[in-house]
Design a protein around this motif. Sequence first.
Motif, PDB file in Angstrom:
ATOM      1  N   GLY A 181       0.802  -1.206   0.000  1.00  0.00           N
ATOM      2  CA  GLY A 181       0.000   0.000   0.000  1.00  0.00           C
ATOM      3  C   GLY A 181       0.841   1.265   0.000  1.00  0.00           C
ATOM      4  N   LEU A 182       0.224   2.370   0.400  1.00  0.00           N
ATOM      5  CA  LEU A 182       0.918   3.659   0.464  1.00  0.00           C
ATOM      6  C   LEU A 182       2.127   3.543   1.382  1.00  0.00           C
ATOM      7  N   GLU A 183       3.253   4.100   0.954  1.00  0.00           N
ATOM      8  CA  GLU A 183       4.460   4.012   1.763  1.00  0.00           C
ATOM      9  C   GLU A 183       5.302   5.270   1.602  1.00  0.00           C
ATOM     10  N   ALA A 184       6.194   5.468   2.562  1.00  0.00           N
ATOM     11  CA  ALA A 184       7.165   6.562   2.515  1.00  0.00           C
ATOM     12  C   ALA A 184       8.553   5.961   2.630  1.00  0.00           C
ATOM     13  N   ARG A 185       9.472   6.449   1.808  1.00  0.00           N
ATOM     14  CA  ARG A 185      10.851   5.949   1.807  1.00  0.00           C
ATOM     15  C   ARG A 185      11.828   7.108   1.933  1.00  0.00           C
ATOM     16  N   ASP A 186      12.970   6.803   2.509  1.00  0.00           N
ATOM     17  CA  ASP A 186      14.039   7.782   2.615  1.00  0.00           C
ATOM     18  C   ASP A 186      14.661   7.990   1.238  1.00  0.00           C
ATOM     19  N   MET A 187      14.762   9.241   0.803  1.00  0.00           N
ATOM     20  CA  MET A 187      15.242   9.518  -0.544  1.00  0.00           C
ATOM     21  C   MET A 187      16.706   9.134  -0.733  1.00  0.00           C
ATOM     22  N   ALA A 188      17.495   9.233   0.307  1.00  0.00           N
ATOM     23  CA  ALA A 188      18.928   8.971   0.174  1.00  0.00           C
ATOM     24  C   ALA A 188      19.233   7.486   0.039  1.00  0.00           C
ATOM     25  N   SER A 189      18.457   6.636   0.702  1.00  0.00           N
ATOM     26  CA  SER A 189      18.784   5.209   0.745  1.00  0.00           C
ATOM     27  C   SER A 189      17.740   4.314   0.117  1.00  0.00           C
ATOM     28  N   GLY A 190      16.499   4.777   0.029  1.00  0.00           N
ATOM     29  CA  GLY A 190      15.411   3.941  -0.446  1.00  0.00           C
ATOM     30  C   GLY A 190      14.773   3.102   0.637  1.00  0.00           C
ATOM     31  N   LEU A 191      15.289   3.154   1.862  1.00  0.00           N
ATOM     32  CA  LEU A 191      14.716   2.375   2.954  1.00  0.00           C
ATOM     33  C   LEU A 191      13.349   2.920   3.356  1.00  0.00           C
ATOM     34  N   ARG A 192      12.453   2.007   3.680  1.00  0.00           N
ATOM     35  CA  ARG A 192      11.084   2.386   3.971  1.00  0.00           C
ATOM     36  C   ARG A 192      10.942   2.902   5.397  1.00  0.00           C
ATOM     37  N   HIS A 193      10.170   4.000   5.535  1.00  0.00           N
ATOM     38  CA  HIS A 193       9.857   4.553   6.851  1.00  0.00           C
ATOM     39  C   HIS A 193       8.568   3.953   7.412  1.00  0.00           C
ATOM     40  N   TRP A 194       7.505   3.929   6.605  1.00  0.00           N
ATOM     41  CA  TRP A 194       6.237   3.407   7.090  1.00  0.00           C
ATOM     42  C   TRP A 194       5.361   2.943   5.932  1.00  0.00           C
ATOM     43  N   VAL A 195       4.328   2.185   6.277  1.00  0.00           N
ATOM     44  CA  VAL A 195       3.261   1.794   5.356  1.00  0.00           C
ATOM     45  C   VAL A 195       1.967   2.364   5.911  1.00  0.00           C
ATOM     46  N   GLY A 196       1.178   3.007   5.080  1.00  0.00           N
ATOM     47  CA  GLY A 196      -0.014   3.717   5.542  1.00  0.00           C
ATOM     48  C   GLY A 196      -1.121   2.798   6.016  1.00  0.00           C
ATOM     49  N   ALA A 197      -1.935   3.343   6.944  1.00  0.00           N
ATOM     50  CA  ALA A 197      -3.043   2.566   7.503  1.00  0.00           C
ATOM     51  C   ALA A 197      -4.278   3.438   7.697  1.00  0.00           C
ATOM     52  N   ARG A 198      -5.450   2.843   7.490  1.00  0.00           N
ATOM     53  CA  ARG A 198      -6.717   3.505   7.766  1.00  0.00           C
ATOM     54  C   ARG A 198      -6.972   3.500   9.274  1.00  0.00           C
ATOM     55  N   PRO A 199      -7.982   4.245   9.738  1.00  0.00           N
ATOM     56  CA  PRO A 199      -8.268   4.267  11.180  1.00  0.00           C
ATOM     57  C   PRO A 199      -8.550   2.883  11.771  1.00  0.00           C
ATOM     58  N   ASP A 200      -9.098   1.962  10.964  1.00  0.00           N
ATOM     59  CA  ASP A 200      -9.390   0.630  11.485  1.00  0.00           C
ATOM     60  C   ASP A 200      -8.186  -0.306  11.422  1.00  0.00           C
ATOM     61  N   GLY A 201      -7.032   0.214  10.990  1.00  0.00           N
ATOM     62  CA  GLY A 201      -5.821  -0.585  10.925  1.00  0.00           C
ATOM     63  C   GLY A 201      -5.597  -1.304   9.616  1.00  0.00           C
ATOM     64  N   SER A 202      -6.550  -1.246   8.694  1.00  0.00           N
ATOM     65  CA  SER A 202      -6.388  -1.897   7.399  1.00  0.00           C
ATOM     66  C   SER A 202      -5.417  -1.114   6.521  1.00  0.00           C
ATOM     67  N   ARG A 203      -4.931  -1.744   5.479  1.00  0.00           N
ATOM     68  CA  ARG A 203      -3.946  -1.109   4.599  1.00  0.00           C
ATOM     69  C   ARG A 203      -4.556   0.084   3.862  1.00  0.00           C
ATOM     70  N   LEU A 204      -3.747   1.108   3.684  1.00  0.00           N
ATOM     71  CA  LEU A 204      -4.151   2.289   2.933  1.00  0.00           C
ATOM     72  C   LEU A 204      -3.521   2.198   1.549  1.00  0.00           C
ATOM     73  N   THR A 205      -4.315   1.853   0.562  1.00  0.00           N
ATOM     74  CA  THR A 205      -3.813   1.685  -0.812  1.00  0.00           C
ATOM     75  C   THR A 205      -4.352   2.835  -1.646  1.00  0.00           C
ATOM     76  N   THR A 206      -3.593   3.905  -1.713  1.00  0.00           N
ATOM     77  CA  THR A 206      -4.030   5.100  -2.427  1.00  0.00           C
ATOM     78  C   THR A 206      -2.808   5.808  -2.964  1.00  0.00           C
ATOM     79  N   ASN A 207      -2.984   6.641  -3.975  1.00  0.00           N
ATOM     80  CA  ASN A 207      -1.876   7.255  -4.700  1.00  0.00           C
ATOM     81  C   ASN A 207      -1.568   8.662  -4.217  1.00  0.00           C
ATOM     82  N   PRO A 208      -0.318   8.948  -3.840  1.00  0.00           N
ATOM     83  CA  PRO A 208       0.044  10.315  -3.418  1.00  0.00           C
ATOM     84  C   PRO A 208       0.050  11.261  -4.611  1.00  0.00           C
ATOM     85  N   LEU A 209      -0.591  12.425  -4.449  1.00  0.00           N
ATOM     86  CA  LEU A 209      -0.685  13.376  -5.559  1.00  0.00           C
ATOM     87  C   LEU A 209      -0.277  14.792  -5.191  1.00  0.00           C
TER      88      LEU A 209
END
Length: 396
Positions: A181-209
């Motif tokens: 799903g939606l994720e954030a990565r460090d630009m310098a290394s590509g390592l992932r910081h987090w994966v997004g979640a909805r309030p109920d804890g389910s995966r957040l699969t949406t496109n950053p714009l």
Amino acid sequence: MSLNRLSRRSLLAGGVGALAGGQLLRPSTFRESFDADPSVSTDEWLLPGRSPARRNHVPVTGGTELSVAWDRSFDGGSGYRVVVADGRAIVPVTDDAVYAVEVADGSTAWRARPRPESGYGVALGGEHICCSTGDGFYVLGPSGNSKWWLPGYNYRTVESAGFLSTFLPVGSTLFTVGRRGLEARDMASGLRHWVGARPDGSRLTTNPLAFADGTLYCAGGRYGKQPFVAVDPEDGSQQWATAAFEYENRQLAVDGDTLLATGETEAGGRIQAFAVDDGALRWQRATATGLLGPTVADGLVVCASEGGRLHAFDRTSGEQRWTVGRQAAADELVRTDNHLYVHSPRGAEVRDPSTGERRALHELEGTDPNGFAYAGGHLFALRDDRLFALEVVDGA
């Protein structure tokens, strides 16, 4: 089993283990400010829309007098967009390479070829150059050197949420969509910081714009009814979501307290305005054809449509201020304080933002307008296999 084969497998396992360990040890919060808007210079065009807020507005006067400072050809169709930073224009050329050319004279500063099919657009995040290919997602250094690569992250766009997944660089952070799903990565290394979640804890699969004032704004991809979503960029948690709306392609822009959404529908096109604090719908308008990304300044929203028309709306009420028919042949727009620049099959037009009336036309060779950017007193226009740099004479 041969020793060489065992050695290769051992090295691969060790590398995967080191990467996983690095992700576990990396802090979960970002080390740099998320709000990139104040740091974006008026001399730079870092991604389509100029800044992560995607307003397509450069706060300079601009002018009606345009003259070609230089132009240059590439060995292949020019990519969809051009970005400009640190005195260089970065251009992806389809099935060829990514080029950096000097703004001063159009000469080649460097050429990088991550993989074939590298013409899907570029964007800059800090000193890093992001480019999507059919072979994955590549991040290059300021001299075109390869920094890291995400296999499987193919055919990404920095444009709109539709058939392709999107990516959005903001400062030292890359937002995109992965297998989880939606994720954030460090630009310098590509390592992932987090994966997004909805309030109920389910995966957040949406496109950053879009990104502005410490909030990331996303839209559902593919087709069908999808909501627009606001996300906390520090941990990936969903702050609010709108009702689901039918769009085939979705673009977003943020202006003050308003989130603007444009795109295509089965019936034509639509523009909507939402409150950034809770996602409440303020107004919406329908058009006969799909709307492209907006330009926003001085309370006026101007959009080109798939049919080449131009539409202007009041940002507060949604009232249509003016429209120009197919004779506009509008493809891409850039707004300065006093001028609206239109990239059309004929060339670069200058129009009055308040009325839509054309003030000047500078004809350019080629009929396929692609990238369009305003930086350092120049308009940069990608057309077919050529990049034109047009000097803009400032004036009222």
